[in-house]
Write a protein that holds these residues in place. Structure first.
Motif, PDB file in Angstrom:
ATOM      1  N   ASN A 150     -20.750  51.911 -58.888  1.00  0.00           N
ATOM      2  CA  ASN A 150     -19.406  52.253 -58.278  1.00  0.00           C
ATOM      3  C   ASN A 150     -19.592  52.694 -56.825  1.00  0.00           C
ATOM      4  O   ASN A 150     -19.238  53.887 -56.839  1.00  0.00           O
ATOM      5  N   PRO A 151     -20.330  51.923 -55.990  1.00  0.00           N
ATOM      6  CA  PRO A 151     -20.569  52.512 -54.522  1.00  0.00           C
ATOM      7  C   PRO A 151     -19.401  52.745 -53.740  1.00  0.00           C
ATOM      8  O   PRO A 151     -18.210  52.012 -54.143  1.00  0.00           O
ATOM      9  N   ALA A 152     -19.398  53.622 -52.989  1.00  0.00           N
ATOM     10  CA  ALA A 152     -18.262  53.740 -51.915  1.00  0.00           C
ATOM     11  C   ALA A 152     -18.078  52.460 -51.298  1.00  0.00           C
ATOM     12  O   ALA A 152     -18.894  51.873 -50.765  1.00  0.00           O
TER      13      ALA A 152
ATOM     14  N   LYS B 220     -25.217  65.923 -53.939  1.00  0.00           N
ATOM     15  CA  LYS B 220     -24.634  65.069 -54.796  1.00  0.00           C
ATOM     16  C   LYS B 220     -23.569  64.323 -54.470  1.00  0.00           C
ATOM     17  O   LYS B 220     -22.961  63.352 -54.802  1.00  0.00           O
ATOM     18  N   SER B 221     -22.468  64.949 -53.643  1.00  0.00           N
ATOM     19  CA  SER B 221     -21.274  64.270 -53.178  1.00  0.00           C
ATOM     20  C   SER B 221     -21.714  63.174 -52.356  1.00  0.00           C
ATOM     21  O   SER B 221     -20.592  62.430 -52.257  1.00  0.00           O
TER      22      SER B 221
ATOM     23  N   ALA C 115     -25.182  54.669 -51.904  1.00  0.00           N
ATOM     24  CA  ALA C 115     -25.099  53.795 -52.541  1.00  0.00           C
ATOM     25  C   ALA C 115     -24.306  52.824 -52.029  1.00  0.00           C
ATOM     26  O   ALA C 115     -24.993  51.452 -51.861  1.00  0.00           O
TER      27      ALA C 115
ATOM     28  N   ARG D  63     -23.771  60.786 -53.072  1.00  0.00           N
ATOM     29  CA  ARG D  63     -24.560  59.719 -53.766  1.00  0.00           C
ATOM     30  C   ARG D  63     -23.513  58.468 -53.562  1.00  0.00           C
ATOM     31  O   ARG D  63     -24.407  57.184 -53.470  1.00  0.00           O
ATOM     32  N   SER D  64     -22.511  58.463 -53.683  1.00  0.00           N
ATOM     33  CA  SER D  64     -21.597  57.086 -53.512  1.00  0.00           C
ATOM     34  C   SER D  64     -21.651  56.525 -52.320  1.00  0.00           C
ATOM     35  O   SER D  64     -21.977  55.338 -52.122  1.00  0.00           O
TER      36      SER D  64
ATOM     37  N   THR E  20     -30.714  61.141 -52.315  1.00  0.00           N
ATOM     38  CA  THR E  20     -29.697  62.173 -52.098  1.00  0.00           C
ATOM     39  C   THR E  20     -29.978  63.650 -51.955  1.00  0.00           C
ATOM     40  O   THR E  20     -30.470  64.053 -52.809  1.00  0.00           O
TER      41      THR E  20
ATOM     42  N   ILE F 216     -31.097  56.048 -55.265  1.00  0.00           N
ATOM     43  CA  ILE F 216     -30.217  56.907 -54.699  1.00  0.00           C
ATOM     44  C   ILE F 216     -30.445  58.573 -55.336  1.00  0.00           C
ATOM     45  O   ILE F 216     -30.270  59.321 -54.684  1.00  0.00           O
TER      46      ILE F 216
ATOM     47  N   THR G  34     -23.913  55.818 -61.854  1.00  0.00           N
ATOM     48  CA  THR G  34     -22.273  55.746 -61.535  1.00  0.00           C
ATOM     49  C   THR G  34     -22.417  55.237 -60.174  1.00  0.00           C
ATOM     50  O   THR G  34     -21.511  54.268 -60.172  1.00  0.00           O
ATOM     51  N   ALA G  35     -23.014  56.198 -59.337  1.00  0.00           N
ATOM     52  CA  ALA G  35     -22.748  55.588 -57.883  1.00  0.00           C
ATOM     53  C   ALA G  35     -23.419  54.240 -57.752  1.00  0.00           C
ATOM     54  O   ALA G  35     -22.838  53.410 -56.891  1.00  0.00           O
TER      55      ALA G  35
END
Length: 329
Positions: free
Chosen positions: A294-296, A219-220, A226, A222-223, A216, A212, A290-291
């Motif tokens: 805790n992915p989208a 930065k916004s 992921a 990343r989630s 990327t 990731i 974190t991404a």
């Protein structure tokens, strides 16, 4: 009575004057106005007298005998610590004694950048002039063995951050600091992970975080990225991510990936092998970790770069091909 007055004049009064003079001297800045900071070193096993002599030898403009007595009178003469120091403008003799007793060593810093490979990290540490280079001759495997016995490969095991250390310390201290920091960040994120994730252990999440980090542009996103890769793992799709191919090519990579590179099988080629690569491919930062954990929540399985750093996400191949034709051809 006259005798005691004379005794006072001859003995006590001069002593008081000396004490007042020393107190005044002890509170005056050592360096002249406009002078820059001065580095100096105190050797291990030094007595207070040796310390003052070392200061004089290193051109610290302070009176050795007076400083020795000040250290003794302050009760700190036996607490002086060996190491590298920095005498800053405005420092008084009293403050200098306190600095030496507390071991307030000269602070140096080194920044390890998110997305660096371990090789790049080693180069930066090896080039830092304030470190004692104890690991330069070690292989990656030998270096890792001095830090941890829990891992085989060092890639991704060090947290990218700015680290402070005393001048002249072993470079192993920086490696240990960065490794401990990474383990703490990873453990904290693992404890808060989405329970439905397809990772069996934290190391797999670290590997995903490194991908990731390299994929990327913004930065916004990343989630979302992921989320795409997690969806691919869950459905059995190949990850097909270029950064893993580049990492697997090593020094063979010259700036462009050819079709033959995508077809050339190696453990890191996610176009030819399913699942995650055998290790991280870079040093991921906190946001990427974190991404990864805790992915989208998304149905997207594809993404393509627009060319401005952002990406277009698609949930089916038809929409993805349309986006590729629009932004990549």
């Amino acid at each position: 009575m006259r005798f005691f007055k004379q005794l006072f004049l001859w003995l006590v009064a001069p002593a008081l004057c000396v004490a007042a003079g020393m107190l005044y001297w002890a509170k005056q800045p050592i360096l002249t106005p406009g002078a820059g900071p001065v580095d100096f070193t105190i050797q291990p096993g030094s007595s207070v007298r040796s310390v003052t002599e070392q200061l004089a030898a290193q051109r610290i403009p302070v009176q050795p005998v007076a400083l020795e007595w000040l250290a003794r009178l302050s009760g700190k003469s036996s607490r002086i610590k060996a190491g590298s120091y920095e005498l800053k403008p405005g420092t008084t003799p009293l403050r200098l004694i306190d600095q030496l007793a507390r071991g307030e060593f000269a602070q140096e810093s080194l920044s390890i950048i998110e997305g660096w490979t371990f090789r790049q990290m080693r180069q930066a540490i090896a080039l830092h002039p304030a470190l004692k280079h104890d690991t330069v001759a070690l292989s990656d495997t030998e270096l890792l063995a001095k830090i941890s016995t829990d891992f085989i490969l060092p890639e991704g095991l060090f947290f990218p951050d700015t680290y402070l250390f005393a001048k002249g310390v072993s470079d192993l201290q920086v490696y240990r600091q960065a490794h401990i920091a990474m383990l703490k960040r990873l453990a904290a994120a693992w404890d808060k992970r989405d329970p439905s994730l397809p990772y069996k252990k934290p190391y797999e999440a670290l590997t995903m975080a490194s991908i990731i980090e390299k994929e990327t542009g913004q930065k916004s996103e990343r989630s979302m990225i992921a989320g795409v890769f997690v969806n691919r793992l869950k459905t059995g799709m190949l990850l097909q991510t270029d950064p893993t191919v580049i990492y697997g090519m090593g020094e063979k990579f010259q700036g462009n990936i050819r079709k033959s590179d995508l077809l050339a099988d190696n453990p890191f080629n996610t176009y030819t092998r399913a699942g995650l690569p055998p290790s991280p491919i870079a040093l991921p930062g906190n946001a990427a970790i974190t991404a990864a954990l805790n992915p989208a929540r998304t149905e997207a399985l594809y993404f393509v770069a627009r060319g401005d750093g952002s990406s277009v996400f698609s949930s089916n191949l038809t929409d993805h091909i349309r986006a590729v034709n629009k932004y990549q051809r």
